[in-house]
Design a protein around this motif. Sequence first.
Motif, PDB file in Angstrom:
ATOM      1  N   SER A  99       0.774  -1.133  -0.006  1.00 63.24           N
ATOM      2  CA  SER A  99       0.008  -0.163   0.105  1.00 63.24           C
ATOM      3  C   SER A  99       0.823   1.177  -0.092  1.00 63.24           C
ATOM      4  O   SER A  99       2.022   1.120   0.327  1.00 63.24           O
ATOM      5  N   LEU A 100       0.278   2.372  -0.520  1.00 57.09           N
ATOM      6  CA  LEU A 100       1.035   3.587  -0.474  1.00 57.09           C
ATOM      7  C   LEU A 100      -0.221   4.671  -0.123  1.00 57.09           C
ATOM      8  O   LEU A 100      -1.377   4.597  -0.237  1.00 57.09           O
ATOM      9  N   ALA A 101       0.312   5.812   0.763  1.00 59.51           N
ATOM     10  CA  ALA A 101      -0.733   6.775   1.270  1.00 59.51           C
ATOM     11  C   ALA A 101       0.052   8.180   1.095  1.00 59.51           C
ATOM     12  O   ALA A 101       1.103   8.248   1.808  1.00 59.51           O
ATOM     13  N   PHE A 102      -0.805   9.245   0.623  1.00 61.54           N
ATOM     14  CA  PHE A 102      -0.429  10.414   0.559  1.00 61.54           C
ATOM     15  C   PHE A 102      -1.063  11.262   1.493  1.00 61.54           C
ATOM     16  O   PHE A 102      -2.315  11.193   1.555  1.00 61.54           O
ATOM     17  N   PRO A 103      -0.326  11.900   2.604  1.00 61.35           N
ATOM     18  CA  PRO A 103      -1.034  12.667   3.271  1.00 61.35           C
ATOM     19  C   PRO A 103      -1.731  13.903   2.979  1.00 61.35           C
ATOM     20  O   PRO A 103      -1.623  14.492   1.698  1.00 61.35           O
ATOM     21  N   ALA A 107       1.162  18.178  -1.106  1.00 61.42           N
ATOM     22  CA  ALA A 107       1.691  19.226  -2.118  1.00 61.42           C
ATOM     23  C   ALA A 107       2.781  20.002  -1.284  1.00 61.42           C
ATOM     24  O   ALA A 107       3.655  20.394  -1.982  1.00 61.42           O
ATOM     25  N   THR A 108       2.750  20.276  -0.039  1.00 60.51           N
ATOM     26  CA  THR A 108       3.836  21.122   0.555  1.00 60.51           C
ATOM     27  C   THR A 108       4.912  20.205   1.314  1.00 60.51           C
ATOM     28  O   THR A 108       6.264  20.553   1.359  1.00 60.51           O
ATOM     29  N   SER A 109       4.864  19.006   1.828  1.00 65.81           N
ATOM     30  CA  SER A 109       5.547  18.342   2.524  1.00 65.81           C
ATOM     31  C   SER A 109       6.244  17.465   1.904  1.00 65.81           C
ATOM     32  O   SER A 109       7.544  16.928   2.178  1.00 65.81           O
ATOM     33  N   ARG A 110       5.787  16.984   0.576  1.00 64.78           N
ATOM     34  CA  ARG A 110       6.173  15.873  -0.234  1.00 64.78           C
ATOM     35  C   ARG A 110       6.569  14.851   0.590  1.00 64.78           C
ATOM     36  O   ARG A 110       7.148  13.934  -0.131  1.00 64.78           O
ATOM     37  N   LEU A 111       6.039  14.318   1.556  1.00 71.75           N
ATOM     38  CA  LEU A 111       6.276  13.116   2.300  1.00 71.75           C
ATOM     39  C   LEU A 111       4.868  12.162   1.935  1.00 71.75           C
ATOM     40  O   LEU A 111       4.022  12.526   1.714  1.00 71.75           O
ATOM     41  N   PHE A 112       5.246  10.916   2.037  1.00 70.41           N
ATOM     42  CA  PHE A 112       4.366   9.973   1.557  1.00 70.41           C
ATOM     43  C   PHE A 112       4.539   8.518   2.401  1.00 70.41           C
ATOM     44  O   PHE A 112       5.916   8.557   3.048  1.00 70.41           O
ATOM     45  N   TYR A 113       3.866   7.640   2.441  1.00 73.30           N
ATOM     46  CA  TYR A 113       4.079   6.631   3.419  1.00 73.30           C
ATOM     47  C   TYR A 113       3.738   5.019   2.554  1.00 73.30           C
ATOM     48  O   TYR A 113       2.788   5.199   1.952  1.00 73.30           O
ATOM     49  N   VAL A 114       4.556   4.395   2.888  1.00 76.39           N
ATOM     50  CA  VAL A 114       4.518   2.964   2.256  1.00 76.39           C
ATOM     51  C   VAL A 114       4.191   1.755   3.515  1.00 76.39           C
ATOM     52  O   VAL A 114       4.901   1.976   4.592  1.00 76.39           O
ATOM     53  N   ALA A 118       8.902  -6.545   5.324  1.00 79.63           N
ATOM     54  CA  ALA A 118      10.392  -6.559   5.278  1.00 79.63           C
ATOM     55  C   ALA A 118      10.956  -7.984   5.138  1.00 79.63           C
ATOM     56  O   ALA A 118      10.184  -9.040   5.336  1.00 79.63           O
ATOM     57  N   ARG A 119      12.148  -7.899   4.709  1.00 82.54           N
ATOM     58  CA  ARG A 119      12.838  -9.351   4.459  1.00 82.54           C
ATOM     59  C   ARG A 119      12.754 -10.293   5.956  1.00 82.54           C
ATOM     60  O   ARG A 119      12.887 -11.388   5.679  1.00 82.54           O
ATOM     61  N   ASN A 120      12.693  -9.731   6.942  1.00 81.05           N
ATOM     62  CA  ASN A 120      12.454 -10.477   8.357  1.00 81.05           C
ATOM     63  C   ASN A 120      11.207 -10.645   8.380  1.00 81.05           C
ATOM     64  O   ASN A 120      11.067 -11.185   9.692  1.00 81.05           O
ATOM     65  N   GLY A 121      10.379 -10.553   7.759  1.00 81.89           N
ATOM     66  CA  GLY A 121       9.144 -10.870   7.894  1.00 81.89           C
ATOM     67  C   GLY A 121       7.804  -9.714   8.667  1.00 81.89           C
ATOM     68  O   GLY A 121       6.885  -9.864   8.818  1.00 81.89           O
ATOM     69  N   ALA A 122       8.722  -8.520   9.299  1.00 83.22           N
ATOM     70  CA  ALA A 122       7.992  -7.741  10.124  1.00 83.22           C
ATOM     71  C   ALA A 122       7.190  -6.925   9.162  1.00 83.22           C
ATOM     72  O   ALA A 122       7.528  -6.351   8.082  1.00 83.22           O
ATOM     73  N   ILE A 123       5.716  -6.458   9.405  1.00 81.89           N
ATOM     74  CA  ILE A 123       5.042  -5.441   8.852  1.00 81.89           C
ATOM     75  C   ILE A 123       5.697  -4.213   9.174  1.00 81.89           C
ATOM     76  O   ILE A 123       6.045  -4.019  10.334  1.00 81.89           O
ATOM     77  N   THR A 124       5.764  -3.296   7.967  1.00 84.43           N
ATOM     78  CA  THR A 124       6.733  -2.206   8.149  1.00 84.43           C
ATOM     79  C   THR A 124       5.814  -1.051   7.362  1.00 84.43           C
ATOM     80  O   THR A 124       5.345  -1.438   6.400  1.00 84.43           O
ATOM     81  N   VAL A 125       5.782   0.102   8.237  1.00 89.69           N
ATOM     82  CA  VAL A 125       5.436   1.429   7.565  1.00 89.69           C
ATOM     83  C   VAL A 125       6.607   2.241   7.537  1.00 89.69           C
ATOM     84  O   VAL A 125       7.307   2.549   8.509  1.00 89.69           O
ATOM     85  N   ALA A 126       6.616   2.791   6.439  1.00 91.84           N
ATOM     86  CA  ALA A 126       8.127   3.660   6.158  1.00 91.84           C
ATOM     87  C   ALA A 126       7.702   4.963   5.717  1.00 91.84           C
ATOM     88  O   ALA A 126       6.743   5.023   4.793  1.00 91.84           O
ATOM     89  N   GLU A 127       8.417   6.067   5.862  1.00 93.55           N
ATOM     90  CA  GLU A 127       8.077   7.320   5.333  1.00 93.55           C
ATOM     91  C   GLU A 127       9.264   7.861   4.302  1.00 93.55           C
ATOM     92  O   GLU A 127      10.251   7.500   4.554  1.00 93.55           O
ATOM     93  N   TYR A 128       8.746   8.245   3.170  1.00 96.66           N
ATOM     94  CA  TYR A 128       9.693   8.769   2.116  1.00 96.66           C
ATOM     95  C   TYR A 128       9.375  10.139   1.883  1.00 96.66           C
ATOM     96  O   TYR A 128       8.161  10.563   2.025  1.00 96.66           O
ATOM     97  N   ARG A 143      12.373   6.619   6.398  1.00 98.75           N
ATOM     98  CA  ARG A 143      12.390   6.544   7.954  1.00 98.75           C
ATOM     99  C   ARG A 143      11.321   5.596   8.299  1.00 98.75           C
ATOM    100  O   ARG A 143      10.096   5.663   7.916  1.00 98.75           O
ATOM    101  N   THR A 144      11.725   4.839   9.277  1.00 99.86           N
ATOM    102  CA  THR A 144      10.965   3.702   9.691  1.00 99.86           C
ATOM    103  C   THR A 144       9.835   4.315  10.914  1.00 99.86           C
ATOM    104  O   THR A 144      10.210   4.831  11.466  1.00 99.86           O
ATOM    105  N   VAL A 145       8.626   4.063  10.521  1.00 99.94           N
ATOM    106  CA  VAL A 145       7.473   4.687  11.209  1.00 99.94           C
ATOM    107  C   VAL A 145       7.220   3.597  12.291  1.00 99.94           C
ATOM    108  O   VAL A 145       6.889   3.947  13.442  1.00 99.94           O
ATOM    109  N   LEU A 146       6.922   2.421  11.868  1.00 99.46           N
ATOM    110  CA  LEU A 146       6.460   1.513  12.574  1.00 99.46           C
ATOM    111  C   LEU A 146       6.923   0.004  11.959  1.00 99.46           C
ATOM    112  O   LEU A 146       7.087  -0.378  10.751  1.00 99.46           O
ATOM    113  N   SER A 147       7.315  -0.806  12.885  1.00101.81           N
ATOM    114  CA  SER A 147       7.859  -2.172  12.482  1.00101.81           C
ATOM    115  C   SER A 147       7.146  -3.304  13.416  1.00101.81           C
ATOM    116  O   SER A 147       7.413  -3.163  14.788  1.00101.81           O
ATOM    117  N   ILE A 148       6.343  -4.105  13.005  1.00104.15           N
ATOM    118  CA  ILE A 148       5.616  -5.084  13.944  1.00104.15           C
ATOM    119  C   ILE A 148       6.143  -6.342  13.558  1.00104.15           C
ATOM    120  O   ILE A 148       5.823  -6.961  12.321  1.00104.15           O
TER     121      ILE A 148
END
Length: 296
Positions: A99-103, A107-114, A118-128, A143-148
């Motif tokens: 998945s991918l989400a744009f906040p 338009a101004t921050s240029r940040l988005f989230y995927v 991960a390779r170790n099996g963890a559910i991961t949410v990262a910011e770019y 930047r890793t936001v969340l790893s489960i």
Amino acid sequence: MPVARRRTELVLAAAVVALALGVVLARGGEAASGDPQLALVGRFESPVYLTAPAGDRARLFVVEQGGRIMISRGGTTLSTPFLDIRSLVASGGERGLLSLAFPPDYATSRLFYVYYTARNGAITVAEYRTSTNADVADPNTRRTVLSIAHPRSNHNGGQLEFGPDGFLYIGTGDGGGGGDPDQNGQNLGTLLGKILRLDPHAAGAAAYSVPPSNPFVGQAGARGEIWSYGLRNPWRFSFDRQTGDLTIGDVGQGSWEEIDFVAASAGRGRGANFGWSCFEGRHTYTPNSGEAACNP
């Protein structure tokens, strides 16, 4: 927490749901005036999700399970990926870049989230962050936001969505296997089998912050990130653009698939218990009926 008499009222469907997406029945080889038309946006490798930033009517961002995000503009796929993180992603089966989400302020921050496995099996949410070229992200801004930690290959969840309130909602699977062997669905002490609600921006040393209005903030033994629980694998969910109502597509165990609906006026899923793994849809899941969480 016990389920039975405290379950949120849901609208459930136990069937395959057909969603009409603008398919045209050609009349004499041409679409009639005013008919919706199906447009080819490109060819992709295992596409699993499609979205675009608010107000962007020129581009479509296509998420490929293997770890790329491609841009389609006017039916042409750009040759350079918007983002390529195949080296980070475990793909195959129910795993991958999902998945991918744009906040709202993209338009101004240029940040988005995927959201990816991960390779170790963890559910991961990262910011770019998108580079100065609007069609290409900067991979060095990761930047890793969340790893489960996730113990099995199935039930990886997969949905990211910014809600009407501007917070990031995240759908996680119950940890996999059959019948919720780890009893995560009803366990408020784990982030698995849930919909989470976060402010994904870094807050000092913390990778994200928990909105104080989340339903379990301050409750002993509960994770404050949790918005809704009792889910098996909420592969996709969305908020109605007009009403803010929440609809969740949750994967069933065997006999029933589940679509959950919570109106904005009923809290948009705040604190909702969708029943798994005590219930499969509206039906008691017999193998777990003796568990303490299923007997208030």
